[in-house]
Design an enzyme around this catalytic site. Structure first.
Site, PDB file in Angstrom:
ATOM      1  N   ILE A  64      51.133  35.162  32.717  1.00 59.19           N
ATOM      2  CA  ILE A  64      49.850  34.888  32.080  1.00 59.19           C
ATOM      3  C   ILE A  64      48.810  35.190  33.153  1.00 59.19           C
ATOM      4  O   ILE A  64      48.891  34.688  34.272  1.00 59.19           O
ATOM      5  CB  ILE A  64      49.743  33.430  31.571  1.00 59.19           C
ATOM      6  CG1 ILE A  64      48.362  33.184  30.936  1.00 59.19           C
ATOM      7  CG2 ILE A  64      50.054  32.411  32.651  1.00 59.19           C
ATOM      8  CD1 ILE A  64      48.256  31.833  30.228  1.00 59.19           C
ATOM      9  N   SER A  65      47.893  36.076  32.851  1.00 60.96           N
ATOM     10  CA  SER A  65      46.974  36.597  33.865  1.00 60.96           C
ATOM     11  C   SER A  65      46.053  35.514  34.420  1.00 60.96           C
ATOM     12  O   SER A  65      45.774  34.509  33.768  1.00 60.96           O
ATOM     13  CB  SER A  65      46.110  37.722  33.282  1.00 60.96           C
ATOM     14  OG  SER A  65      46.889  38.858  32.998  1.00 60.96           O
ATOM     15  N   GLN A  66      45.587  35.756  35.636  1.00 62.56           N
ATOM     16  CA  GLN A  66      44.581  34.916  36.264  1.00 62.56           C
ATOM     17  C   GLN A  66      43.354  34.857  35.337  1.00 62.56           C
ATOM     18  O   GLN A  66      42.919  35.879  34.805  1.00 62.56           O
ATOM     19  CB  GLN A  66      44.207  35.537  37.607  1.00 62.56           C
ATOM     20  CG  GLN A  66      43.121  34.830  38.378  1.00 62.56           C
ATOM     21  CD  GLN A  66      42.679  35.645  39.586  1.00 62.56           C
ATOM     22  OE1 GLN A  66      42.906  36.852  39.656  1.00 62.56           O
ATOM     23  NE2 GLN A  66      42.032  34.986  40.526  1.00 62.56           N
TER      24      GLN A  66
END
Length: 235
Positions: A64-66
Protein backbone atom coordinates in the site's frame (compact mmCIF):
# COMPACT_ATOMS: atom_id res chain seq x y z
CA UNK A 1 -16.07 -4.79 11.44
CA UNK A 2 -13.49 -2.01 11.75
CA UNK A 3 -14.56 1.45 12.85
CA UNK A 4 -13.33 4.91 12.01
CA UNK A 5 -12.82 6.51 15.42
CA UNK A 6 -12.05 10.08 16.46
CA UNK A 7 -8.51 8.86 17.10
CA UNK A 8 -8.18 7.67 13.49
CA UNK A 9 -9.61 10.94 12.21
CA UNK A 10 -7.15 12.92 14.32
CA UNK A 11 -4.24 10.85 13.01
CA UNK A 12 -5.39 11.51 9.44
CA UNK A 13 -5.41 15.23 10.12
CA UNK A 14 -1.81 14.99 11.36
CA UNK A 15 -0.95 13.02 8.20
CA UNK A 16 -2.52 15.71 6.01
CA UNK A 17 -0.51 18.37 7.83
CA UNK A 18 2.64 16.35 7.11
CA UNK A 19 2.02 15.99 3.39
CA UNK A 20 1.14 19.69 3.15
CA UNK A 21 4.60 20.38 4.53
CA UNK A 22 5.99 18.06 1.83
CA UNK A 23 4.39 20.19 -0.90
CA UNK A 24 0.93 18.80 -1.64
CA UNK A 25 -1.39 21.75 -2.35
CA UNK A 26 -4.54 20.43 -4.07
CA UNK A 27 -7.41 20.93 -1.60
CA UNK A 28 -9.48 18.12 -3.13
CA UNK A 29 -6.59 15.67 -2.78
CA UNK A 30 -5.94 16.73 0.81
CA UNK A 31 -9.64 16.35 1.63
CA UNK A 32 -9.67 12.87 0.10
CA UNK A 33 -6.68 11.80 2.23
CA UNK A 34 -8.46 13.28 5.25
CA UNK A 35 -11.71 11.45 4.44
CA UNK A 36 -10.66 7.91 3.44
CA UNK A 37 -9.81 5.68 6.44
CA UNK A 38 -6.49 4.13 5.38
CA UNK A 39 -6.60 1.58 8.21
CA UNK A 40 -9.49 -0.20 6.46
CA UNK A 41 -7.05 -1.14 3.69
CA UNK A 42 -4.35 -2.65 5.89
CA UNK A 43 -3.91 -5.93 7.73
CA UNK A 44 -4.54 -5.79 11.47
CA UNK A 45 -0.82 -6.23 12.18
CA UNK A 46 -0.21 -2.76 10.71
CA UNK A 47 -3.19 -0.90 12.17
CA UNK A 48 -1.06 1.03 14.65
CA UNK A 49 1.03 2.31 11.74
CA UNK A 50 -1.81 3.09 9.29
CA UNK A 51 -1.30 6.85 9.46
CA UNK A 52 2.46 6.89 9.25
CA UNK A 53 3.68 8.32 5.96
CA UNK A 54 5.11 4.97 4.88
CA UNK A 55 4.40 2.12 2.48
CA UNK A 56 3.50 -1.27 3.97
CA UNK A 57 3.33 -4.82 2.61
CA UNK A 58 -0.05 -6.19 1.52
CA UNK A 59 1.26 -9.56 0.31
CA UNK A 60 2.31 -10.92 -3.11
CA UNK A 61 5.34 -8.63 -3.01
CA UNK A 62 3.03 -5.61 -3.27
CA UNK A 63 2.55 -2.60 -1.01
CA UNK A 64 0.00 0.00 0.00
CA UNK A 65 1.74 3.15 -1.20
CA UNK A 66 3.07 5.90 1.03
CA UNK A 67 0.25 8.47 1.52
CA UNK A 68 2.46 11.23 0.12
CA UNK A 69 2.98 9.18 -3.04
CA UNK A 70 -0.76 8.60 -3.39
CA UNK A 71 -1.39 12.31 -2.95
CA UNK A 72 1.40 13.25 -5.39
CA UNK A 73 0.09 10.99 -8.18
CA UNK A 74 -3.48 12.11 -7.53
CA UNK A 75 -2.47 15.77 -7.75
CA UNK A 76 -0.64 15.19 -11.05
CA UNK A 77 -3.70 13.44 -12.46
CA UNK A 78 -5.59 16.76 -12.32
CA UNK A 79 -9.08 15.35 -11.88
CA UNK A 80 -10.44 18.69 -10.65
CA UNK A 81 -9.43 20.31 -13.95
CA UNK A 82 -11.75 18.01 -15.91
CA UNK A 83 -14.82 20.17 -16.57
CA UNK A 84 -16.45 18.36 -19.46
CA UNK A 85 -20.13 17.43 -19.28
CA UNK A 86 -19.30 13.92 -20.40
CA UNK A 87 -18.35 11.05 -18.10
CA UNK A 88 -14.78 11.17 -16.79
CA UNK A 89 -13.24 7.77 -17.48
CA UNK A 90 -10.24 6.69 -15.43
CA UNK A 91 -8.13 3.53 -15.60
CA UNK A 92 -6.04 2.62 -12.57
CA UNK A 93 -3.36 0.02 -13.28
CA UNK A 94 -2.47 -1.82 -10.07
CA UNK A 95 -5.41 -1.90 -7.63
CA UNK A 96 -3.34 -3.37 -4.80
CA UNK A 97 -5.15 -2.62 -1.53
CA UNK A 98 -7.66 -0.32 -3.33
CA UNK A 99 -6.66 2.65 -1.16
CA UNK A 100 -5.69 4.72 -4.20
CA UNK A 101 -8.94 3.58 -5.83
CA UNK A 102 -10.93 4.97 -2.90
CA UNK A 103 -9.03 8.26 -3.13
CA UNK A 104 -9.96 8.49 -6.83
CA UNK A 105 -13.61 7.89 -5.95
CA UNK A 106 -13.51 10.74 -3.43
CA UNK A 107 -11.92 13.03 -6.01
CA UNK A 108 -14.71 12.21 -8.46
CA UNK A 109 -17.62 12.39 -6.01
CA UNK A 110 -19.04 15.59 -7.58
CA UNK A 111 -18.46 14.39 -11.15
CA UNK A 112 -20.00 11.84 -13.44
CA UNK A 113 -17.22 9.25 -13.47
CA UNK A 114 -16.40 5.69 -14.44
CA UNK A 115 -13.32 4.25 -12.72
CA UNK A 116 -11.81 0.95 -13.83
CA UNK A 117 -9.10 -0.55 -11.64
CA UNK A 118 -7.18 -3.63 -12.74
CA UNK A 119 -5.15 -5.94 -10.48
CA UNK A 120 -2.78 -8.71 -11.61
CA UNK A 121 -3.07 -10.94 -8.52
CA UNK A 122 -6.38 -12.78 -8.03
CA UNK A 123 -6.19 -12.83 -4.22
CA UNK A 124 -5.42 -9.09 -4.00
CA UNK A 125 -8.29 -8.43 -6.40
CA UNK A 126 -10.67 -10.40 -4.19
CA UNK A 127 -9.39 -8.73 -1.04
CA UNK A 128 -9.72 -5.24 -2.57
CA UNK A 129 -13.28 -5.99 -3.63
CA UNK A 130 -14.11 -7.15 -0.10
CA UNK A 131 -12.49 -4.05 1.44
CA UNK A 132 -14.49 -1.62 -0.70
CA UNK A 133 -17.72 -3.49 0.08
CA UNK A 134 -16.97 -3.37 3.81
CA UNK A 135 -16.22 0.34 3.69
CA UNK A 136 -19.46 1.01 1.81
CA UNK A 137 -21.45 -1.02 4.36
CA UNK A 138 -19.73 0.84 7.19
CA UNK A 139 -20.66 4.24 5.77
CA UNK A 140 -22.74 5.14 2.74
CA UNK A 141 -20.52 8.21 2.39
CA UNK A 142 -18.20 5.82 0.54
CA UNK A 143 -20.16 4.95 -2.59
CA UNK A 144 -18.18 2.74 -4.96
CA UNK A 145 -20.84 2.27 -7.64
CA UNK A 146 -18.63 4.18 -10.10
CA UNK A 147 -15.82 1.60 -9.69
CA UNK A 148 -15.30 -1.55 -11.71
CA UNK A 149 -12.60 -3.86 -10.34
CA UNK A 150 -10.96 -6.23 -12.81
CA UNK A 151 -8.46 -9.05 -12.38
CA UNK A 152 -6.07 -9.11 -15.36
CA UNK A 153 -2.92 -7.88 -17.04
CA UNK A 154 -2.87 -4.12 -16.56
CA UNK A 155 0.33 -3.79 -18.59
CA UNK A 156 -1.96 -4.11 -21.62
CA UNK A 157 -4.51 -1.66 -20.25
CA UNK A 158 -8.17 -2.64 -20.37
CA UNK A 159 -9.61 -2.09 -23.83
CA UNK A 160 -13.18 -3.07 -22.87
CA UNK A 161 -13.85 0.29 -21.16
CA UNK A 162 -11.55 2.45 -23.33
CA UNK A 163 -11.00 5.20 -24.24
CA UNK A 164 -9.89 6.78 -20.96
CA UNK A 165 -9.40 10.42 -20.05
CA UNK A 166 -6.91 9.56 -17.29
CA UNK A 167 -4.68 6.55 -16.70
CA UNK A 168 -2.92 6.16 -13.36
CA UNK A 169 -0.17 3.55 -13.08
CA UNK A 170 0.84 2.52 -9.56
CA UNK A 171 3.80 0.31 -10.49
CA UNK A 172 7.30 0.89 -11.86
CA UNK A 173 7.16 0.75 -15.65
CA UNK A 174 10.05 -0.06 -18.04
CA UNK A 175 11.31 2.88 -20.06
CA UNK A 176 10.28 1.31 -23.35
CA UNK A 177 7.89 2.54 -26.07
CA UNK A 178 6.38 -0.96 -26.24
CA UNK A 179 5.39 -0.71 -22.57
CA UNK A 180 3.20 2.30 -23.33
CA UNK A 181 1.74 1.45 -26.72
CA UNK A 182 -1.47 -0.18 -25.47
CA UNK A 183 -2.05 2.58 -22.91
CA UNK A 184 -1.63 5.39 -25.45
CA UNK A 185 -4.01 3.61 -27.82
CA UNK A 186 -6.63 3.52 -25.06
CA UNK A 187 -6.28 7.23 -24.21
CA UNK A 188 -8.54 10.02 -25.46
CA UNK A 189 -7.08 13.00 -27.31
CA UNK A 190 -6.07 15.36 -24.52
CA UNK A 191 -6.00 12.46 -22.07
CA UNK A 192 -3.14 11.92 -19.62
CA UNK A 193 -1.12 9.09 -18.12
CA UNK A 194 0.66 9.46 -14.77
CA UNK A 195 3.27 6.72 -14.39
CA UNK A 196 6.61 6.04 -12.63
CA UNK A 197 9.14 5.18 -15.36
CA UNK A 198 12.57 3.62 -14.93
CA UNK A 199 14.04 0.34 -13.73
CA UNK A 200 13.25 -1.97 -10.82
CA UNK A 201 15.22 0.13 -8.33
CA UNK A 202 14.23 3.72 -9.10
CA UNK A 203 11.85 5.66 -11.30
CA UNK A 204 10.95 9.18 -12.36
CA UNK A 205 7.31 10.19 -12.10
CA UNK A 206 6.12 11.17 -15.56
CA UNK A 207 2.96 12.67 -16.98
CA UNK A 208 2.15 12.07 -20.64
CA UNK A 209 -0.49 14.08 -22.50
CA UNK A 210 -1.86 12.77 -25.79
CA UNK A 211 -2.00 15.86 -28.01
CA UNK A 212 -3.17 13.98 -31.10
CA UNK A 213 -2.84 10.46 -32.53
CA UNK A 214 0.87 10.99 -33.25
CA UNK A 215 2.00 13.48 -30.60
CA UNK A 216 2.69 12.74 -26.94
CA UNK A 217 3.92 15.45 -24.55
CA UNK A 218 6.10 14.25 -21.66
CA UNK A 219 6.66 16.01 -18.32
CA UNK A 220 9.12 14.69 -15.72
CA UNK A 221 8.74 15.12 -11.98
CA UNK A 222 10.43 13.72 -8.87
CA UNK A 223 12.12 10.41 -8.20
CA UNK A 224 10.18 7.54 -6.60
CA UNK A 225 10.41 3.83 -5.94
CA UNK A 226 7.51 1.51 -6.77
CA UNK A 227 7.09 -2.24 -7.00
CA UNK A 228 7.58 -3.46 -10.61
CA UNK A 229 4.78 -3.63 -13.17
CA UNK A 230 3.75 -7.25 -13.80
CA UNK A 231 2.37 -8.78 -16.96
CA UNK A 232 3.37 -9.09 -20.60
CA UNK A 233 4.67 -5.49 -20.94
CA UNK A 234 6.10 -5.29 -17.42
CA UNK A 235 9.39 -6.43 -15.92
Amino acid sequence: MQKDTYKHQGLRRQLVDEIIQMGIKDDAVLNAILTVPRHFFMDSAFLEHAYQNKAFSIGEGQTISQPYTVAYQSELLGIQEFESNKTLKILEIGTGSAYQTAILVQLCKNKKAQITSIEFHENLYQKAKHTLENLHHYSEVFDFQSVGLVCGDGSQGYSKNAPYDKILVTAATPNSPQAFKEWFNQLTIGGQIVVPVGNRKSQIMCRYTKKDEKTIEQENFGGFRFVPLLGEKGF
